[in-house]
Design an enzyme around this catalytic site. Sequence first.
Site, PDB file in Angstrom:
ATOM      1  N   THR A  27       0.892  -1.153   0.000  1.00 54.66           N
ATOM      2  CA  THR A  27       0.000   0.000   0.000  1.00 54.66           C
ATOM      3  C   THR A  27       0.927   1.197   0.000  1.00 54.66           C
ATOM      4  O   THR A  27       2.049   1.087   0.464  1.00 54.66           O
ATOM      5  CB  THR A  27      -0.813   0.014   1.309  1.00 54.66           C
ATOM      6  N   GLY A  81      -9.391  -4.836   0.768  1.00 57.91           N
ATOM      7  CA  GLY A  81      -8.449  -4.906   1.890  1.00 57.91           C
ATOM      8  C   GLY A  81      -8.630  -3.779   2.894  1.00 57.91           C
ATOM      9  O   GLY A  81      -9.601  -3.016   2.853  1.00 57.91           O
TER      10      GLY A  81
HETATM   11  N1  GLY Z   1      -2.842  -3.472   2.533  1.00 56.17           N
HETATM   12  C1  GLY Z   1      -3.187  -3.747   1.205  1.00 56.17           C
HETATM   13  C2  GLY Z   1      -4.168  -4.786   1.067  1.00 56.17           C
HETATM   14  O1  GLY Z   1      -4.148  -5.784   1.750  1.00 56.17           O
HETATM   15  O2  GLY Z   1      -5.023  -4.645   0.230  1.00 56.17           O
END
Ligand code: GLY
Length: 303
Positions: free
Chosen positions: A185, A215
């Site tokens: 991310t 997510g």
């Molecule tokens: N943190 C990114 C995801 O799991 O979508």
Amino acid sequence: MSNKQHGFAIVVHGGAGEPLDFTDGVEHAAAQARRELTGAGDALDAAIAAVLALEEDPRFNAGTGSVLGLDGATIEMDASIMDTRGRLGAVAAVRNVRNPILLARAIADTPHMLLAGEGAERLARALGLEPGRPITDEQREKHRKLLKELAGSVPVMPGIDKHLFERFWNYKTPLQLPPGAAHDTVGAVVRGPDGHFAVAGSTGGSSPSLLGRVGDTALVGSGFYAGPLGAVAATGIGEHIMRHMLARTVYGYIEQGMPLQQALQRGIDLIDKDADTGLIAVTKTEAASCSNTHMPTAIIENQ
Ligand code: GLY
């Protein structure tokens, strides 16, 4: 914790597990945020400017660099913004949008806080936001590399049963499951010179994932949170982060008066150590990051 109000602070990350070679990208993003603060000085505009810069950098898993789904064709992205002026907006599983962070910002002005899929894309078109670029050679190469590199004995996704992907597979194309995981991310947290806090985040999601998977980056309290005492952003595998509502949990530690670095470390310690995880945060007096793996990060503070 001192109540003395410090100057502005910016923390930007490029994803837990991403190479430190990419640090120039997050430094550039932090500089964009700083430029925004120097102008209008709004913390949210600054956080968005940082994330926008990373969405435009094809090395990062967000916007134009988003990972391809396991069919090698679909891209589903999540993004979010929140600040202490009451703005909260998120977009989930959106496909044909170049900069999901701008859509998340726009959603904060609608009667809703989270839009997904087709409706989100239609709003993007109505607002004149740019559609996604055609899939680039770099994205295809990244996808090929992902499938190749992840071959081996690495578990599919730490803590997640591979057989569940096989059982619930919902792509049109046949099952093609790599035995490893990707998940990054990009995110930014900002304390503005006026004491307001903001957070922004964007992701191309995790791989492997089923079609339609959303997510932590789209879910308030999991991937992001901002309140009167600060702003927190998380990065890692959403399924791990969501279980702990990680950003809000860490914000709770800040509320208890815990020093920021300790609060972040305690948050990281909640997560399975095999799952790459990172956190960034700003409070009234501090700015910090913490991760259980390498994570390109940039911090700019004006004390
Ligand atoms: N943190 C990114 C995801 O799991 O979508």
